[in-house]
Motif scaffolding. Structure first.
Motif, short mmCIF file in Angstrom:
data_model
loop_
_atom_site.label_atom_id
_atom_site.label_comp_id
_atom_site.label_asym_id
_atom_site.label_seq_id
_atom_site.Cartn_x
_atom_site.Cartn_y
_atom_site.Cartn_z
N SER A 1 1.02 -1.27 -0.07
CA SER A 1 -0.07 0.06 -0.01
C SER A 1 0.84 1.26 -0.03
N ASP A 2 0.10 2.39 -0.31
CA ASP A 2 0.89 3.65 -0.06
C ASP A 2 1.02 3.82 1.65
N VAL A 3 1.83 4.90 1.65
CA VAL A 3 1.94 5.18 3.20
C VAL A 3 0.79 5.96 3.65
N PHE A 4 0.46 5.27 5.11
CA PHE A 4 -0.55 6.03 5.79
C PHE A 4 -0.26 6.10 7.21
N ASN A 5 -1.08 6.79 8.07
CA ASN A 5 -0.57 7.11 9.51
C ASN A 5 -1.26 6.01 10.53
N ILE A 6 -0.56 5.49 11.33
CA ILE A 6 -1.14 4.47 12.10
C ILE A 6 -1.26 5.23 13.61
N HIS A 7 -2.44 5.32 14.06
CA HIS A 7 -2.65 6.19 15.36
C HIS A 7 -2.28 5.32 16.54
N SER A 8 -1.27 5.40 17.10
CA SER A 8 -0.63 4.41 18.20
C SER A 8 -0.76 5.23 19.47
N ILE A 9 -1.35 4.47 20.56
CA ILE A 9 -1.60 4.88 21.99
C ILE A 9 -0.77 3.63 22.87
N THR A 10 0.20 4.31 23.68
CA THR A 10 0.90 3.49 24.52
C THR A 10 0.41 3.89 25.95
N GLN B 1 2.94 0.97 6.28
CA GLN B 1 2.44 0.36 5.12
C GLN B 1 1.63 -1.01 5.31
N LEU B 2 0.89 -1.37 4.42
CA LEU B 2 -0.03 -2.68 4.53
C LEU B 2 0.80 -3.49 3.30
N ARG B 3 1.46 -4.54 3.68
CA ARG B 3 1.72 -5.74 2.73
C ARG B 3 1.04 -6.90 2.74
N ILE B 4 0.66 -7.24 1.58
CA ILE B 4 -0.20 -8.68 1.23
C ILE B 4 0.33 -9.45 0.44
N GLU B 5 0.52 -10.96 0.93
CA GLU B 5 1.29 -11.73 -0.06
C GLU B 5 0.31 -13.06 -0.06
N PHE B 6 0.11 -13.51 -1.25
CA PHE B 6 -0.63 -14.88 -1.46
C PHE B 6 0.15 -15.51 -2.24
N TYR B 7 0.14 -16.97 -2.32
CA TYR B 7 0.78 -17.87 -3.17
C TYR B 7 -0.12 -18.80 -3.97
N THR B 8 0.00 -19.01 -5.29
CA THR B 8 -1.02 -20.15 -5.91
C THR B 8 0.23 -21.02 -6.67
N TRP B 9 -0.46 -22.00 -7.21
CA TRP B 9 0.37 -22.93 -7.89
C TRP B 9 0.72 -22.82 -9.39
N SER C 1 -1.39 -20.16 0.37
CA SER C 1 -1.53 -19.34 1.73
C SER C 1 -1.58 -18.11 1.41
N TYR C 2 -1.79 -16.95 2.58
CA TYR C 2 -1.75 -15.63 2.33
C TYR C 2 -1.22 -15.11 3.66
N LYS C 3 -0.68 -13.84 3.58
CA LYS C 3 -0.11 -13.05 4.93
C LYS C 3 -0.38 -11.69 4.62
N MET C 4 -0.85 -11.08 5.87
CA MET C 4 -1.03 -9.44 6.13
C MET C 4 0.14 -9.37 6.91
N THR C 5 0.78 -8.28 6.39
CA THR C 5 1.77 -7.22 7.46
C THR C 5 1.48 -6.10 7.69
N ILE C 6 1.78 -5.36 8.55
CA ILE C 6 1.93 -3.86 8.93
C ILE C 6 3.67 -3.73 9.05
N TRP C 7 3.94 -2.78 7.85
CA TRP C 7 5.30 -2.05 8.07
C TRP C 7 5.19 -0.61 8.47
N GLY C 8 5.90 -0.43 9.88
CA GLY C 8 6.16 0.67 10.26
C GLY C 8 6.57 0.90 11.69
N GLY C 9 6.50 1.76 12.43
CA GLY C 9 6.75 1.91 13.80
C GLY C 9 5.49 1.78 14.82
#
Length: 233
Positions: free
Chosen positions: A44-53, A67-75, A89-97
């Motif tokens: 994905s394009d860069v977006f803002n993650i609203h983070s609270i600790t 950023q949001l990354r999606i991967e999926f695999y096919t034969w 299979s498929y996988k969703m990953t958040i890239w960021g801080g």
């Protein structure tokens, strides 16, 4: 040099050939062309993650680029609409801080239920490719993964969703150092790019590694046997 010494040397040299042949067979079987996966990737394009600790004595709240990354695999390459029946299979990953940094969910999911002492899991998923462009890349999709985790003194909810119009993230973890991260993009406001690449099946790497190790062992044995008995000065 006696006949016995020559026979022993030749026997030593030939003993490694069956292993060499086996290694070559394993390496041939391990070639990527024999076990191909097609990896579809969305970044994905860069977006803002609203983070609270939540910490004592105060809160730490900020917006962090991600950023949001999606991967999926096919034969085989996709030729039309697809569901989980059409993929490996498929996988969703958040890239960021922040608390969602490089955190991911993968389908097939961890089975629901309580794995003592690991805790209790409740999972949900949804995967649908509705349409492709002329290059065979998704133009319409609905992908979702969710995990709820509960263990004594700690609970976590982690959800990610993506469509061609945008996406959402919600992660809440409650413990002594609790934190939360979230974003929701307005329709058509979050862009991104799909790509597809041919990759070796993971098992191919294992076969190639075994073959290389076997060849290395034969070469080392050959170097030790290079001195023919009976030819010493």
């Amino acid at each position: 040099m006696t006949i016995e010494n020559l026979r022993a040397w030749v026997g030593t040299r030939l003993r490694g050939w069956p292993l060499v042949m086996l290694a070559l067979v394993l390496m041939a079987l391990g070639r990527p062309a024999h076990a191909d996966w097609y990896q579809y990737t969305y970044m994905s394009d860069v977006f803002n993650i609203h983070s609270i600790t939540y910490r004592v004595p105060g809160d730490n709240e900020r917006d962090i680029p991600g950023q949001l990354r999606i991967e999926f695999y096919t034969w085989t390459p996709l030729t039309g609409p697809a569901t989980t029946n059409d993929i490996i299979s498929y996988k969703m990953t958040i890239w960021g801080g922040g608390p969602a940094n490089l955190d991911s969910l993968t389908w097939p999911l961890v089975p629901d239920g309580c794995q003592i002492p690991g805790g209790c899991y409740t999972n949900d998923s949804r995967f649908s490719i509705g349409a492709l462009d002329v290059n065979g890349l998704p133009t319409n999709w609905d992908i979702f993964l969710s995990r709820d985790f509960l263990v004594s003194g700690f609970s976590e909810t982690f959800q990610m969703a993506s469509t061609q119009q945008g996406g959402s993230l919600n992660r809440e973890a409650y413990s002594y150092y609790s934190h939360a991260g979230s974003y929701t993009s307005a329709p058509n406001s979050l862009g991104g790019v799909w790509t597809v690449a041919l990759v070796p099946e993971p098992g191919s790497y294992a076969l190639m590694l075994v073959g290389l190790l076997a060849v290395g062992g034969v070469l080392r044995r050959g170097r030790r046997a290079d001195t023919v008995p009976g030819l010493a000065h």
